[in-house]
Structures are given as structure tokens and as C-alpha cells.
Design an enzyme around this catalytic site. Structure first.
Site, PDB file in Angstrom:
ATOM      1  N   HIS A  78       1.125  -1.231  -0.044  1.00 35.77           N
ATOM      2  CA  HIS A  78      -0.046   0.051   0.002  1.00 35.77           C
ATOM      3  C   HIS A  78       0.856   1.241   0.012  1.00 35.77           C
ATOM      4  CE1 HIS A  78      -2.853  -2.726   2.401  1.00 35.77           C
ATOM      5  NE2 HIS A  78      -3.593  -2.619   1.119  1.00 35.77           N
ATOM      6  N   LYS A 124     -18.681  -7.013   8.653  1.00 35.24           N
ATOM      7  CA  LYS A 124     -17.575  -7.795   9.023  1.00 35.24           C
ATOM      8  C   LYS A 124     -16.690  -6.756   9.797  1.00 35.24           C
ATOM      9  CE  LYS A 124     -14.067  -8.993   5.995  1.00 35.24           C
ATOM     10  NZ  LYS A 124     -13.634  -9.127   4.645  1.00 35.24           N
ATOM     11  N   ARG A 181      -1.878  -6.311  -8.273  1.00 37.91           N
ATOM     12  CA  ARG A 181      -0.954  -7.285  -8.195  1.00 37.91           C
ATOM     13  C   ARG A 181      -0.871  -8.418  -9.195  1.00 37.91           C
ATOM     14  NH1 ARG A 181      -2.448  -7.769  -2.210  1.00 37.91           N
ATOM     15  NH2 ARG A 181      -4.563  -7.571  -3.157  1.00 37.91           N
ATOM     16  N   SER A 227      -2.494  -7.893   3.306  1.00 40.36           N
ATOM     17  CA  SER A 227      -2.898  -7.578   4.597  1.00 40.36           C
ATOM     18  C   SER A 227      -3.053  -9.106   5.135  1.00 40.36           C
ATOM     19  CB  SER A 227      -3.690  -6.598   4.501  1.00 40.36           C
ATOM     20  OG  SER A 227      -3.466  -5.455   4.120  1.00 40.36           O
TER      21      SER A 227
END
Ligand code: ADP
Length: 155
Positions: free
Chosen positions: A18, A42, A91, A129
């Protein structure tokens, strides 16, 4: 006109991946708002406050970067912040397919907002992450995957 970009994400936690995208994007915009999306369905692994604090620490010397949290649609948040660009990192081809749908849907909701993609550098393209969280959960050392400014705190 000011060029303002929103970089939306969970940043749970922020990684060197990031950090790199944000630093590379900064010369293209007058301001980047790093926007932590609140997911009503969530909870994050780290609290919203912690995630925000860490990002603020990483970019503490940079006046053109702001860190905010938001609920609801990213395009609505962009409108509120007068941002005409959404910034995302890519990515892999899987990222591209996922991002393509979101970007096209966002564009159909608001044509004045363009999504800008930056391709990750090869050495950072495996960093996620999710993996950082798994390492930390299992008491491993994830320090090389998180920005140096917060390495000690995340150990
Ligand atoms: P989300 O939950 O929206 O995927 P993330 O916090 O995981 O949020 O990611 C935010 C943005 O950062 C996404 O565009 C994602 O593709 C990008 N990103 C995440 N990791 C990397 C990396 N290692 N290199 C480049 N971009 C990345």
C-alpha cells in the site's frame, strides 16, 4: 482544479505494498485521501482507530495525504470529498478482474470519477494484508511487510 484521489481499502493492516502505491501516486495528485472503508457485515482484525493511527504515522510528514474512514459507497464518499479519482493497486490478473468489475460499476454510478490503477512493483506483488494478519496471528515476524514507521508496534 485540484486533483484529489481517494485510495479506498481495508488497510488491515497497511503494508509496504500500500505504502509504495501511495508514494508513487502522490506526484500525480494534489491530495490523496486514504479512506478506510467500514464494513457493516464484518469487523476488521485490527480496530479502525489502530488502522487509522498506523497510516497517519506512516505518512506523518506528508501534508497532501489525509486519512479518513467512511461507510457506504466509495463513489458517494468521493463526491462528498470532491474527489474525481479513485486510486487502486494491481498485483495480479486476479486483482485486475476483481477491480475491473468494481471500477466499471463505479463509473456507471458516477461518470465523473475515474479509477486509476498502479501496477505493483514485482517485489511487492505477493504482499497482502491477509497474509500479514495470518503471520501475526501465529506470532510470526511480519515486520518486513509493513512500513518501517510502524514495524516496532506491529511486532
Ligand atoms: P480491499 O479490502 O479493498 O481489497 P486492501 O486494503 O486489501 O483493501 O487494498 C487496498 C488497495 O491496495 C487495493 O487496490 C489493493 O489491490 C491494493 N494493494 C494491496 N496490496 C498491494 C500490494 N502488495 N501491491 C500493490 N497494491 C496492493
Amino acid at each position: 482544479m485540484n486533483k484529489v484521489a481517494v485510495f479506498p481499502g481495508s488497510f488491515d493492516p497497511i503494508t509496504t505494498g500500500h505504502e509504495s502505491i501511495i508514494k508513487r501516486a502522490l506526484p500525480m495528485f494534489d491530495k490523496i485521501i486514504i479512506a478506510i472503508g467500514v464494513n457493516a457485515l464484518k469487523d476488521g482484525y485490527f480496530s479502525l482507530e489502530k488502522r487509522k493511527q498506523w497510516i497517519e504515522k506512516v505518512f506523518s510528514g506528508e501534508k497532501r495525504i489525509e486519512v479518513k474512514t467512511y461507510k457506504g459507497l466509495t463513489v458517494d464518499f468521493c463526491k462528498k470529498e470532491k474527489a474525481n479519482y479513485i486510486l487502486r493497486g494491481l498485483r495480479t490478473s486476479a486483482d485486475f478482474e476483481f477491480e475491473r468489475v468494481i471500477a466499471q460499476m463505479n463509473r456507471s454510478m458516477n461518470e465523473s470519477i475515474e479509477t486509476i490503477f498502479i501496477l505493483s512493483t514485482p517485489e511487492l506483488s505477493a504482499i497482502a494484508s491477509t497474509v500479514v494478519r495470518d503471520i501475526l496471528r501465529n506470532e510470526g515476524d511480519a515486520s518486513k511487510f509493513v512500513p518501517s514507521a510502524i514495524r516496532k508496534e506491529l511486532k
